[in-house]
Design an enzyme around this catalytic site. Structure first.
Site, PDB file in Angstrom:
ATOM      1  N   ASN A 185       0.855  -1.185   0.000  1.00 52.85           N
ATOM      2  CA  ASN A 185       0.000   0.000   0.000  1.00 52.85           C
ATOM      3  C   ASN A 185       0.898   1.245   0.000  1.00 52.85           C
ATOM      4  O   ASN A 185       1.519   1.590   1.015  1.00 52.85           O
ATOM      5  CB  ASN A 185      -0.895  -0.055   1.249  1.00 52.85           C
ATOM      6  N   ASN A 221       0.328   4.444  -0.077  1.00 51.01           N
ATOM      7  CA  ASN A 221      -0.028   5.496   0.892  1.00 51.01           C
ATOM      8  C   ASN A 221       0.596   5.210   2.247  1.00 51.01           C
ATOM      9  O   ASN A 221       1.163   6.069   2.899  1.00 51.01           O
ATOM     10  CB  ASN A 221      -1.542   5.535   1.100  1.00 51.01           C
ATOM     11  N   ASP A 275      -1.303  -3.860  11.238  1.00 49.93           N
ATOM     12  CA  ASP A 275      -2.715  -4.095  10.955  1.00 49.93           C
ATOM     13  C   ASP A 275      -3.486  -3.036  11.723  1.00 49.93           C
ATOM     14  O   ASP A 275      -3.204  -2.774  12.895  1.00 49.93           O
ATOM     15  CB  ASP A 275      -3.135  -5.503  11.361  1.00 49.93           C
ATOM     16  N   THR A 276      -4.419  -2.423  11.017  1.00 53.20           N
ATOM     17  CA  THR A 276      -5.147  -1.301  11.606  1.00 53.20           C
ATOM     18  C   THR A 276      -6.632  -1.566  11.545  1.00 53.20           C
ATOM     19  O   THR A 276      -7.130  -2.134  10.570  1.00 53.20           O
ATOM     20  CB  THR A 276      -4.821  -0.004  10.831  1.00 53.20           C
ATOM     21  N   PHE A 279      -6.324   8.121   2.993  1.00 50.15           N
ATOM     22  CA  PHE A 279      -6.874   6.895   2.405  1.00 50.15           C
ATOM     23  C   PHE A 279      -7.833   6.242   3.394  1.00 50.15           C
ATOM     24  O   PHE A 279      -8.008   6.729   4.510  1.00 50.15           O
ATOM     25  CB  PHE A 279      -5.747   5.939   2.008  1.00 50.15           C
ATOM     26  N   ASP A 309     -10.182   7.830   6.313  1.00 48.66           N
ATOM     27  CA  ASP A 309      -9.732   9.177   6.703  1.00 48.66           C
ATOM     28  C   ASP A 309     -10.811  10.258   6.580  1.00 48.66           C
ATOM     29  O   ASP A 309     -10.904  11.134   7.455  1.00 48.66           O
ATOM     30  CB  ASP A 309      -8.496   9.594   5.889  1.00 48.66           C
ATOM     31  N   HIS A 366      -2.633   7.013  14.886  1.00 49.43           N
ATOM     32  CA  HIS A 366      -2.454   5.667  15.458  1.00 49.43           C
ATOM     33  C   HIS A 366      -1.165   5.015  14.920  1.00 49.43           C
ATOM     34  O   HIS A 366      -0.362   4.497  15.670  1.00 49.43           O
ATOM     35  CB  HIS A 366      -3.679   4.836  15.080  1.00 49.43           C
TER      36      HIS A 366
HETATM   37  P1  IMP Z   1      -4.862  -2.655   6.900  1.00 50.20           P
HETATM   38  O1  IMP Z   1      -4.243  -2.527   8.229  1.00 50.20           O
HETATM   39  O2  IMP Z   1      -4.002  -2.082   5.822  1.00 50.20           O
HETATM   40  O3  IMP Z   1      -5.332  -4.040   6.616  1.00 50.20           O
HETATM   41  O4  IMP Z   1      -6.111  -1.708   6.915  1.00 50.20           O
HETATM   42  C1  IMP Z   1      -7.381  -2.095   7.344  1.00 50.20           C
HETATM   43  C2  IMP Z   1      -8.426  -1.086   6.896  1.00 50.20           C
HETATM   44  O5  IMP Z   1      -8.302   0.102   7.653  1.00 50.20           O
HETATM   45  C3  IMP Z   1      -8.376  -0.672   5.426  1.00 50.20           C
HETATM   46  O6  IMP Z   1      -9.692  -0.493   4.993  1.00 50.20           O
HETATM   47  C4  IMP Z   1      -7.662   0.639   5.434  1.00 50.20           C
HETATM   48  O7  IMP Z   1      -8.049   1.454   4.376  1.00 50.20           O
HETATM   49  C5  IMP Z   1      -8.097   1.203   6.773  1.00 50.20           C
HETATM   50  N1  IMP Z   1      -7.028   2.030   7.315  1.00 50.20           N
HETATM   51  C6  IMP Z   1      -5.815   1.621   7.742  1.00 50.20           C
HETATM   52  N2  IMP Z   1      -5.082   2.672   8.151  1.00 50.20           N
HETATM   53  C7  IMP Z   1      -5.871   3.768   7.975  1.00 50.20           C
HETATM   54  C8  IMP Z   1      -5.660   5.155   8.195  1.00 50.20           C
HETATM   55  O8  IMP Z   1      -4.607   5.636   8.633  1.00 50.20           O
HETATM   56  N3  IMP Z   1      -6.695   5.967   7.883  1.00 50.20           N
HETATM   57  C9  IMP Z   1      -7.876   5.502   7.387  1.00 50.20           C
HETATM   58  N4  IMP Z   1      -8.109   4.226   7.159  1.00 50.20           N
HETATM   59  C10 IMP Z   1      -7.108   3.361   7.450  1.00 50.20           C
END
Ligand code: IMP
Length: 190
Positions: free
Chosen positions: A9, A11, A67-68, A146, A149, A174
């Site tokens: 990713n 971004n 992972d978020t 992204f 946000d 975060h």
């Molecule tokens: P992953 O950790 O890349 O799997 O993200 C999980 C989901 O959370 C995805 O839909 C991302 O677009 C969203 N996400 C992760 N980090 C952010 C952020 O900093 N801002 C907004 N959405 C986020």
């Protein structure tokens, strides 16, 4: 020093490079990792570890995965670990639309982004967490950033993450908080 991040990713990689300029941060190549890394866990911690282990198994390099999840209080922590696929596929607009619909006119709009980083450093595994508290906006605001946000307003601010520059977002996000903990750990290593 070189560190691989288990992500393709752009971004996210840009954000991390900006927070971490002293490190040579590389995303994983699509040649070595065609398709998406497996994320089959029930928690952010399990997913971060699973992604990191896949990269370490193939490269044997120092690497980390993040992972978020966006955890919305009135929705019992949803979408949480399902944030990427909340509306069925990795479509940020559809995910935000579904979240706004599910939250409806609830007055409690408290939410938090939580990032978990799993690091493999010289064969040992370590976890780091970063949280950013805030609220879910009534509607999308702004075009930068992204994921979710445009609908997330961090505590003490009146703008969404998508209305902030990368520097402003990185001062409170975060991911930046989790990475600062990673940085503190790495700065004590040789
Ligand atoms: P992953 O950790 O890349 O799997 O993200 C999980 C989901 O959370 C995805 O839909 C991302 O677009 C969203 N996400 C992760 N980090 C952010 C952020 O900093 N801002 C907004 N959405 C986020």
């Amino acid at each position: 020093m070189q560190l691989l991040i288990a992500s393709q990713n752009d971004n996210k990689i840009q954000e991390i490079r900006a927070i971490f300029p002293q490190w040579k941060i590389e995303g994983i190549s699509t040649d070595l990792f065609p398709g998406e890394l497996k994320e089959e866990g029930e928690t952010l911690e399990q997913n971060a570890i699973q992604k990191m282990r896949q990269v370490f198994a193939k490269t044997r390099l120092n690497c980390f995965a993040d992972d978020t999840g966006l955890e919305v209080e009135a929705l019992n922590g949803e979408p949480g670990v399902d944030s990427a696929y909340y509306a069925g596929n990795r479509n940020s607009q559809a995910n935000m639309d579904l979240l706004l619909k599910n939250l409806g006119s609830y007055s409690n709009r408290s939410a938090q982004f939580r990032t978990v980083i799993a690091l493999n450093w010289k064969g040992e595994e370590h976890l780091f967490e970063g949280v950013c508290k805030g609220t879910i906006a009534e509607e999308k605001m702004g075009n930068d950033g992204f994921g979710y946000d445009p609908i997330f307003i961090p505590e003490g601010e009146d703008k969404s993450f998508a209305q902030m520059s990368m520097e402003e977002k990185n001062a409170l996000s975060h991911r930046a908080r989790a990475i600062k903990k990673l940085n503190e750990f790495l700065s004590k290593q040789r």
